[in-house]
Design a protein around this motif. Structure first.
Motif, PDB file in Angstrom:
ATOM      1  N   CYS B  46       0.895  -1.141   0.084  1.00 43.19           N
ATOM      2  CA  CYS B  46      -0.105  -0.003  -0.064  1.00 43.19           C
ATOM      3  C   CYS B  46       0.885   1.357  -0.012  1.00 43.19           C
ATOM      4  CB  CYS B  46      -1.088   0.078   1.257  1.00 43.19           C
ATOM      5  SG  CYS B  46      -2.223  -1.258   1.048  1.00 43.19           S
ATOM      6  N   ILE B  47       0.458   2.240  -0.768  1.00 41.34           N
ATOM      7  CA  ILE B  47       1.072   3.577  -0.681  1.00 41.34           C
ATOM      8  C   ILE B  47       0.429   4.591  -0.015  1.00 41.34           C
ATOM      9  CG2 ILE B  47       2.238   5.523  -2.182  1.00 41.34           C
ATOM     10  CD1 ILE B  47       3.516   2.618  -2.430  1.00 41.34           C
ATOM     11  N   ILE B  48       0.642   5.186   0.957  1.00 42.96           N
ATOM     12  CA  ILE B  48       0.124   6.295   1.896  1.00 42.96           C
ATOM     13  C   ILE B  48       0.891   7.829   1.322  1.00 42.96           C
ATOM     14  CG2 ILE B  48      -1.492   4.848   3.490  1.00 42.96           C
ATOM     15  CD1 ILE B  48       0.820   5.567   5.309  1.00 42.96           C
ATOM     16  N   SER B  49       0.093   8.588   1.495  1.00 41.75           N
ATOM     17  CA  SER B  49       0.697   9.938   1.099  1.00 41.75           C
ATOM     18  C   SER B  49       0.030  11.174   1.921  1.00 41.75           C
ATOM     19  CB  SER B  49       0.710  10.092  -0.290  1.00 41.75           C
ATOM     20  OG  SER B  49      -0.196  10.769  -0.822  1.00 41.75           O
ATOM     21  N   ASP B  50       0.620  12.325   1.955  1.00 42.16           N
ATOM     22  CA  ASP B  50      -0.173  13.508   2.260  1.00 42.16           C
ATOM     23  C   ASP B  50      -0.541  14.418   1.170  1.00 42.16           C
ATOM     24  OD1 ASP B  50       2.466  14.257   1.432  1.00 42.16           O
ATOM     25  OD2 ASP B  50       3.271  15.567   3.076  1.00 42.16           O
ATOM     26  N   TYR B  51      -0.421  13.582  -0.022  1.00 40.62           N
ATOM     27  CA  TYR B  51      -1.123  14.408  -1.195  1.00 40.62           C
ATOM     28  C   TYR B  51      -2.640  14.271  -1.178  1.00 40.62           C
ATOM     29  CZ  TYR B  51      -2.428  15.552  -5.945  1.00 40.62           C
ATOM     30  OH  TYR B  51      -2.875  16.313  -7.214  1.00 40.62           O
ATOM     31  N   ILE B  77       5.609  16.396  -1.253  1.00 42.89           N
ATOM     32  CA  ILE B  77       4.721  15.242  -1.138  1.00 42.89           C
ATOM     33  C   ILE B  77       5.811  14.072  -0.531  1.00 42.89           C
ATOM     34  CG2 ILE B  77       3.105  13.595  -2.151  1.00 42.89           C
ATOM     35  CD1 ILE B  77       2.317  15.880  -4.085  1.00 42.89           C
ATOM     36  N   GLN B  78       5.258  13.459   0.510  1.00 41.04           N
ATOM     37  CA  GLN B  78       5.769  12.497   1.012  1.00 41.04           C
ATOM     38  C   GLN B  78       5.057  11.161   0.803  1.00 41.04           C
ATOM     39  OE1 GLN B  78       8.822  12.512   3.230  1.00 41.04           O
ATOM     40  NE2 GLN B  78       8.728  10.399   2.810  1.00 41.04           N
ATOM     41  N   PHE B  79       5.711  10.151   0.204  1.00 44.50           N
ATOM     42  CA  PHE B  79       5.126   8.724  -0.249  1.00 44.50           C
ATOM     43  C   PHE B  79       5.701   7.833   0.792  1.00 44.50           C
ATOM     44  CE2 PHE B  79       4.982  11.240  -4.130  1.00 44.50           C
ATOM     45  CZ  PHE B  79       3.438  11.256  -4.315  1.00 44.50           C
ATOM     46  N   VAL B  80       4.641   6.862   1.384  1.00 43.71           N
ATOM     47  CA  VAL B  80       5.278   5.897   2.229  1.00 43.71           C
ATOM     48  C   VAL B  80       4.809   4.754   2.000  1.00 43.71           C
ATOM     49  CG1 VAL B  80       5.422   5.181   4.674  1.00 43.71           C
ATOM     50  CG2 VAL B  80       5.247   7.610   4.347  1.00 43.71           C
ATOM     51  N   MET B  81       5.481   3.797   1.747  1.00 42.33           N
ATOM     52  CA  MET B  81       5.029   2.462   1.350  1.00 42.33           C
ATOM     53  C   MET B  81       5.126   1.490   2.560  1.00 42.33           C
ATOM     54  SD  MET B  81       7.051  -0.151  -1.445  1.00 42.33           S
ATOM     55  CE  MET B  81       8.683  -0.373  -0.714  1.00 42.33           C
ATOM     56  N   ILE B  82       3.786   0.722   2.730  1.00 43.05           N
ATOM     57  CA  ILE B  82       3.590  -0.110   3.815  1.00 43.05           C
ATOM     58  C   ILE B  82       3.149  -1.528   3.303  1.00 43.05           C
ATOM     59  CG2 ILE B  82       3.032   1.906   5.202  1.00 43.05           C
ATOM     60  CD1 ILE B  82       0.078   1.088   4.955  1.00 43.05           C
ATOM     61  N   ASP B  83       3.208  -2.522   4.263  1.00 37.83           N
ATOM     62  CA  ASP B  83       2.905  -3.511   3.976  1.00 37.83           C
ATOM     63  C   ASP B  83       1.432  -3.791   4.154  1.00 37.83           C
ATOM     64  OD1 ASP B  83       2.156  -6.477   4.213  1.00 37.83           O
ATOM     65  OD2 ASP B  83       4.143  -6.957   4.863  1.00 37.83           O
ATOM     66  N   LYS B  84       0.422  -4.267   3.255  1.00 34.40           N
ATOM     67  CA  LYS B  84      -1.060  -4.135   3.046  1.00 34.40           C
ATOM     68  C   LYS B  84      -1.464  -5.061   4.506  1.00 34.40           C
ATOM     69  CE  LYS B  84      -4.814  -5.201   0.265  1.00 34.40           C
ATOM     70  NZ  LYS B  84      -5.277  -5.682  -0.925  1.00 34.40           N
ATOM     71  N   ASP B  85      -0.796  -5.980   4.640  1.00 32.59           N
ATOM     72  CA  ASP B  85      -1.364  -7.176   5.854  1.00 32.59           C
ATOM     73  C   ASP B  85      -0.629  -6.608   7.316  1.00 32.59           C
ATOM     74  OD1 ASP B  85      -2.508  -8.603   3.769  1.00 32.59           O
ATOM     75  OD2 ASP B  85      -0.497  -9.651   3.568  1.00 32.59           O
ATOM     76  N   GLY B  92      10.286   5.108   2.198  1.00 34.42           N
ATOM     77  CA  GLY B  92       9.560   6.358   1.839  1.00 34.42           C
ATOM     78  C   GLY B  92      10.312   7.090   0.887  1.00 34.42           C
ATOM     79  N   VAL B  93       9.563   8.010   0.212  1.00 34.24           N
ATOM     80  CA  VAL B  93      10.297   8.776  -0.864  1.00 34.24           C
ATOM     81  C   VAL B  93       9.487  10.157  -0.746  1.00 34.24           C
ATOM     82  CG1 VAL B  93      11.219   7.193  -2.483  1.00 34.24           C
ATOM     83  CG2 VAL B  93       9.154   8.048  -2.779  1.00 34.24           C
ATOM     84  N   LYS B  94      10.382  11.242  -1.247  1.00 32.85           N
ATOM     85  CA  LYS B  94       9.721  12.526  -1.135  1.00 32.85           C
ATOM     86  C   LYS B  94       9.554  13.217  -2.663  1.00 32.85           C
ATOM     87  CE  LYS B  94      10.031  15.588   2.184  1.00 32.85           C
ATOM     88  NZ  LYS B  94      10.860  16.423   3.085  1.00 32.85           N
ATOM     89  N   LEU B  95       8.528  13.909  -3.055  1.00 31.94           N
ATOM     90  CA  LEU B  95       8.694  14.570  -4.292  1.00 31.94           C
ATOM     91  C   LEU B  95       8.855  16.156  -3.612  1.00 31.94           C
ATOM     92  CD1 LEU B  95       8.421  15.000  -7.272  1.00 31.94           C
ATOM     93  CD2 LEU B  95       5.677  15.392  -6.634  1.00 31.94           C
ATOM     94  N   LYS B  96       9.954  16.612  -4.405  1.00 29.43           N
ATOM     95  CA  LYS B  96      10.292  18.125  -3.895  1.00 29.43           C
ATOM     96  C   LYS B  96       9.568  19.019  -4.752  1.00 29.43           C
ATOM     97  CE  LYS B  96      13.694  19.801  -1.943  1.00 29.43           C
ATOM     98  NZ  LYS B  96      12.950  20.128  -0.277  1.00 29.43           N
ATOM     99  N   ILE B  97       8.915  19.958  -4.424  1.00 32.45           N
ATOM    100  CA  ILE B  97       8.537  21.101  -5.064  1.00 32.45           C
ATOM    101  C   ILE B  97       9.042  22.161  -4.883  1.00 32.45           C
ATOM    102  CG2 ILE B  97       6.252  22.329  -5.747  1.00 32.45           C
ATOM    103  CD1 ILE B  97       5.882  19.394  -6.243  1.00 32.45           C
ATOM    104  N   THR B  98       9.749  22.506  -5.977  1.00 29.46           N
ATOM    105  CA  THR B  98      10.864  23.928  -5.993  1.00 29.46           C
ATOM    106  C   THR B  98      10.368  25.063  -6.510  1.00 29.46           C
ATOM    107  OG1 THR B  98      12.614  22.328  -5.522  1.00 29.46           O
ATOM    108  CG2 THR B  98      13.282  24.589  -6.075  1.00 29.46           C
TER     109      THR B  98
END
Lengths: 291, 116
Positions: B46-51, B77-85, B92-98
């Protein structure tokens, strides 16, 4: 040179004051420019620059361009080339080239008159005095056809002092093309008043010209008149000017422009037999477009 | 063996592109980004984010290893990968808006309409 002493004294008096930094965006500001980008503009309107030379016609103004490019240190601004040696919050020191404005009275296509079109009479600004005098009975006081008074570039240094009471600009420049070998110095105070969509700039200028400059442009050569060559002895002169520039912002690109200038010509120049006025005036009302 | 353990501890979770530069005119950054992860985890992700448009997305099987998202954002925007179960955070990875740099300006020494 008492004038230069006064100039230095004036600079020291203003050096303690403060001035705000250049803004982050220039918009319609006239005291700010984007680095690395050509600033082009054209003003269309009507005005006139009076010619103090006897028998020379006034110079009408219809079109005035503005061309400038500023790099990190180098800059080109309407014919002036410069290099900024030092700059701080309160001051700037530049090496500059500039041009003499005296030759403009003699030559229609002098840079000071560039794009200032004539009305009908193409001889307006260059009508030799001999044309009106040659019909007279020869007289030792008659001035014959004038020799050339050439345009020249000046090179030197300038300093700006930014204060809460306005900006002080002082410059000293020498003829670099060896046309007259003279020296010019300027002390200018100017003050900007932004008022909503208006911007008013008031300026007072002292413009000193060395004896070589005055003699080259306003002295009488032996071939023109032996009598006046002996009678009129050029000396250094100090012109005094008051200037007003008003701008009204219509849109992002269009401004209304109002320019007026009055110059009291120094006595040493006004006494030249080439002149019949001891002042010159300029006014220009136009719509200005900045690209 | 030790290498496999390390890979399981640090799964390869990539974002492309990682930086978006807004133009001087448009305040927001409009861009299509792709999230990719490797298969060694063998987990349903699962991917969760603050977008705002991607609060949570879950894959339907462990065979899915990427997700493409259209983004319109004016902040990182921060993306976090989690185990669905297990809901365990895996990476986690971050998209930087500049924002684009404002143009550099300097003092102009002559009034543009100073006639002479």
């Amino acid at each position: 040179m008492p004038y230069l002493l006064a100039l230095l004294l004036s600079l020291s008096l203003f050096s303690g004051a403060t001035f705000a930094d250049a803004p982050a965006s220039c918009d319609n500001n006239t005291d700010c420019i984007e680095v690395g980008r050509w600033d082009l503009g054209i003003a269309l309107g009507y005005g006139q620059k009076s010619n103090p030379l006897k028998d020379f016609e006034d110079i009408p103004l219809y079109v005035v361009p503005t061309i400038a490019y500023y790099g990190e240190s180098w800059f080109f601004d309407n014919g002036n080339l410069g290099y900024t040696l030092a700059e701080g919050e309160n001051y700037t020191v530049n090496l500059i080239t500039t041009f003499s404005n005296d030759s403009a009275f003699f030559h229609r296509w002098d840079p000071s008159n560039i794009f200032l079109l004539n009305t009908g009479n193409s001889q307006a600004a260059i009508a030799p005095m001999a044309s009106s005098l040659s019909r007279l009975t020869p007289d030792e006081r008659t001035i014959g056809e004038l020799e050339n008074r050439n345009f020249t570039y000046l090179g030197g240094a300038e300093a700006f002092i930014y204060t809460r009471f306005g900006i002080v600009h002082a410059s000293l420049a020498h003829d670099i093309l060896d046309v007259h070998g003279g020296l010019e110095s300027k002390l200018k105070w100017f003050y900007n008043i932004p008022l909503d969509k208006w911007n008013f700039e008031f300026a007072a200028v002292l413009d000193w010209k060395s004896e070589e400059v005055v003699d080259y442009y306003y002295g009488i050569r032996p071939s023109e008149s032996l009598y006046w060559n002996q009678v009129y002895q050029a000396e250094s002169a100090l012109n005094k000017s008051l200037e007003f520039t008003g701008q009204y912002v219509l849109t992002e690109n269009w401004n209304l422009l109002f320019v007026a200038r009055y110059t009291d010509i120094g006595d040493a120049i006004a006494e030249s037999p080439l002149l019949d006025k001891d002042y010159t005036t300029t006014y220009f009302v136009s719509a200005a477009y900045r690209f | 063996m030790a290498q496999n353990t390390l890979e399981e501890l640090e799964p390869n979770f990539k974002l492309s592109p990682e930086i978006c530069i807004t133009s001087a005119d448009a305040k927001a950054c409009d861009i299509e980004v792709t999230l990719q992860w490797d298969s060694v985890t063998n987990k349903t992700i699962c991917i969760i984010s603050d977008y705002k448009d991607l609060k949570k997305w879950c894959g339907s099987s462990p065979d899915i290893h990427s997700l493409t998202v259209n983004i319109s954002a004016n902040r990182d925007i921060q993306f976090v990968m989690i185990d669905k179960d297990t809901h365990e955070t895996i990476a986690g990875v971050k998209l930087k808006i500049t924002p684009a740099s404002p143009p550099q300006v300097r003092r102009r020494y002559r009034n543009p309409w100073s006639l002479f």
